[in-house]
Design an enzyme around this catalytic site. Structure first.
Site, mmCIF file in Angstrom:
data_model
loop_
_atom_site.group_PDB
_atom_site.id
_atom_site.type_symbol
_atom_site.label_atom_id
_atom_site.label_comp_id
_atom_site.label_asym_id
_atom_site.label_seq_id
_atom_site.Cartn_x
_atom_site.Cartn_y
_atom_site.Cartn_z
ATOM 1 N N LYS A 194 0.820 -1.216 0.000
ATOM 2 C CA LYS A 194 0.000 0.000 0.000
ATOM 3 C C LYS A 194 0.854 1.267 0.000
ATOM 4 O O LYS A 194 0.459 2.270 -0.591
ATOM 5 C CB LYS A 194 -1.042 0.005 1.122
ATOM 6 C CG LYS A 194 -0.541 -0.197 2.528
ATOM 7 C CD LYS A 194 -1.744 -0.343 3.441
ATOM 8 C CE LYS A 194 -1.466 -0.429 4.920
ATOM 9 N NZ LYS A 194 -0.219 -0.932 5.427
ATOM 10 N N ARG A 228 1.312 -7.358 14.246
ATOM 11 C CA ARG A 228 0.699 -6.421 13.296
ATOM 12 C C ARG A 228 -0.326 -7.127 12.420
ATOM 13 O O ARG A 228 -1.374 -6.574 12.108
ATOM 14 C CB ARG A 228 1.782 -5.768 12.431
ATOM 15 C CG ARG A 228 2.646 -4.826 13.244
ATOM 16 C CD ARG A 228 3.873 -4.409 12.487
ATOM 17 N NE ARG A 228 3.549 -3.535 11.396
ATOM 18 C CZ ARG A 228 4.334 -3.367 10.327
ATOM 19 N NH1 ARG A 228 5.460 -4.012 10.230
ATOM 20 N NH2 ARG A 228 3.980 -2.535 9.386
ATOM 21 N N ARG A 256 11.757 -6.633 3.873
ATOM 22 C CA ARG A 256 11.718 -5.171 3.718
ATOM 23 C C ARG A 256 12.954 -4.531 4.368
ATOM 24 O O ARG A 256 13.370 -4.897 5.448
ATOM 25 C CB ARG A 256 10.444 -4.635 4.369
ATOM 26 C CG ARG A 256 10.276 -3.153 4.178
ATOM 27 C CD ARG A 256 8.857 -2.719 4.179
ATOM 28 N NE ARG A 256 8.137 -3.026 5.402
ATOM 29 C CZ ARG A 256 6.840 -2.793 5.537
ATOM 30 N NH1 ARG A 256 6.141 -2.302 4.539
ATOM 31 N NH2 ARG A 256 6.231 -3.079 6.663
ATOM 32 N N ARG A 280 -8.199 2.651 10.279
ATOM 33 C CA ARG A 280 -8.008 1.206 10.402
ATOM 34 C C ARG A 280 -9.179 0.571 11.138
ATOM 35 O O ARG A 280 -9.303 -0.642 11.161
ATOM 36 C CB ARG A 280 -6.744 0.925 11.227
ATOM 37 C CG ARG A 280 -5.462 0.766 10.449
ATOM 38 C CD ARG A 280 -4.360 0.649 11.476
ATOM 39 N NE ARG A 280 -3.212 -0.079 11.042
ATOM 40 C CZ ARG A 280 -2.085 0.482 10.606
ATOM 41 N NH1 ARG A 280 -1.977 1.780 10.478
ATOM 42 N NH2 ARG A 280 -1.055 -0.260 10.278
ATOM 43 N N ARG A 282 13.185 -2.349 9.604
ATOM 44 C CA ARG A 282 12.446 -1.516 10.557
ATOM 45 C C ARG A 282 12.223 -2.340 11.812
ATOM 46 O O ARG A 282 12.019 -3.554 11.715
ATOM 47 C CB ARG A 282 11.090 -1.168 9.943
ATOM 48 C CG ARG A 282 10.872 0.309 9.766
ATOM 49 C CD ARG A 282 9.678 0.580 8.906
ATOM 50 N NE ARG A 282 8.425 0.096 9.480
ATOM 51 C CZ ARG A 282 7.238 0.275 8.891
ATOM 52 N NH1 ARG A 282 7.155 0.905 7.746
ATOM 53 N NH2 ARG A 282 6.138 -0.175 9.445
HETATM 54 P P1 AMP Z 1 2.022 1.388 9.511
HETATM 55 O O1 AMP Z 1 3.319 1.855 8.907
HETATM 56 O O2 AMP Z 1 0.808 1.939 8.822
HETATM 57 O O3 AMP Z 1 1.968 -0.114 9.689
HETATM 58 O O4 AMP Z 1 1.977 2.031 10.992
HETATM 59 C C1 AMP Z 1 3.031 1.862 11.902
HETATM 60 C C2 AMP Z 1 2.501 2.016 13.322
HETATM 61 O O5 AMP Z 1 1.922 3.326 13.504
HETATM 62 C C3 AMP Z 1 1.385 1.066 13.699
HETATM 63 O O6 AMP Z 1 1.858 -0.217 14.055
HETATM 64 C C4 AMP Z 1 0.772 1.819 14.882
HETATM 65 O O7 AMP Z 1 1.565 1.721 16.037
HETATM 66 C C5 AMP Z 1 0.792 3.262 14.388
HETATM 67 N N1 AMP Z 1 -0.449 3.589 13.625
HETATM 68 C C6 AMP Z 1 -0.510 3.998 12.334
HETATM 69 N N2 AMP Z 1 -1.785 4.205 11.935
HETATM 70 C C7 AMP Z 1 -2.580 3.904 12.998
HETATM 71 C C8 AMP Z 1 -3.986 3.898 13.221
HETATM 72 N N3 AMP Z 1 -4.863 4.218 12.235
HETATM 73 N N4 AMP Z 1 -4.447 3.562 14.454
HETATM 74 C C9 AMP Z 1 -3.593 3.214 15.439
HETATM 75 N N5 AMP Z 1 -2.248 3.169 15.293
HETATM 76 C C10 AMP Z 1 -1.718 3.521 14.099
#
Ligand code: AMP
Length: 219
Positions: A13, A167, A124, A85, A156
């Protein structure tokens, strides 16, 4: 046009969002990035983000809505990635935009299997200097473990095997509920994410161009 890109971690994405924001001149709001920036100044958030857990849903909504208010962004031209989300986050965003005479035009789900997502996440790599993201399988760097800019590539912290499971679990429990909710409201299209980047991109562009054509005809 405001669009939301949904998908499991490592569904591609981020890659598609970058291509789409360039193509349509959208503001790219990536809440993973926003969260990592907030975590730099907050130990509690740092622990949550690094372990692959999610920030409590209402708290995250406040961060996103505050960001939208403060940054003077054109509220009709945003690509949201990573947010919403949860159903509660979707509804809060929809209500906020409605007050500002705007809306969420479309939600796109990029679908990949759990096995594929886990394989990709393990592969990654991110550049420690320019932050460019590579994937050793689908989007390899020019040299082994080295970025085009010469920076060192690392994993990461939340791409460690333990965080990956956490996750993915969150995705299955929460985002899938949002997907079902949007399907019922006919606000969602699915795109098969287990194909080459260009092919997926072309599919999404076709969908968005159709919507844009419809909107222009109505004006
Ligand atoms: P991502 O790169 O989108 O997987 O986001 C990395 C981290 O940011 C997630 O594992 C959460 O800790 C936080 N995060 C990002 N977007 C959200 C969301 N919509 N709600 C809650 N936590 C978020």
């Amino acid at each position: 046009m405001n669009i939301v890109i949904l998908g499991a971690p490592a569904s591609g994405k981020g890659t598609q969002s970058e291509l789409l924001t360039k193509r349509y001149g959208l503001y790219y709001l990536q809440t993973g990035d926003l969260s990592r920036k907030l975590a730099e100044k907050n130990e509690r958030l740092k622990e949550i983000v690094n372990s692959g857990k999610l920030i409590p849903q209402e708290e995250m909504t406040l961060y996103v809505l505050d960001f939208l208010k403060d940054e003077k962004i054109d509220l009709n031209n945003i690509l949201f990635e990573g947010f919403p989300r949860f159903v509660s986050q979707y509804e809060a965003l929809e209500n906020f935009l409605k007050i500002k005479n705007s809306t969420i035009n479309l939600t796109i789900s990029i679908d990949v299997s759990k096995e594929e997502a886990i394989t990709r996440m393990s592969a990654r790599r991110i550049c420690t200097v320019c932050k460019k993201v590579y994937n050793l399988i689908t989007n390899p760097p020019p040299k082994d473990e080295e970025c085009g800019c010469g920076g060192k590539l690392v994993q990461r912290e939340d791409d460690s095997p333990k965080s990956i499971e956490v996750r993915f679990d969150y995705y299955e429990k929460n985002t899938k509920v949002l997907i079902e909710y949007l399907e019922k409201r006919e606000k969602l299209v699915h795109v098969n994410g287990e194909r080459p980047i260009e092919e997926i991109f072309n599919d999404i562009v076709n969908i968005l161009d159709k919507i844009n054509g419809k909107n222009n005809n109505q004006n």
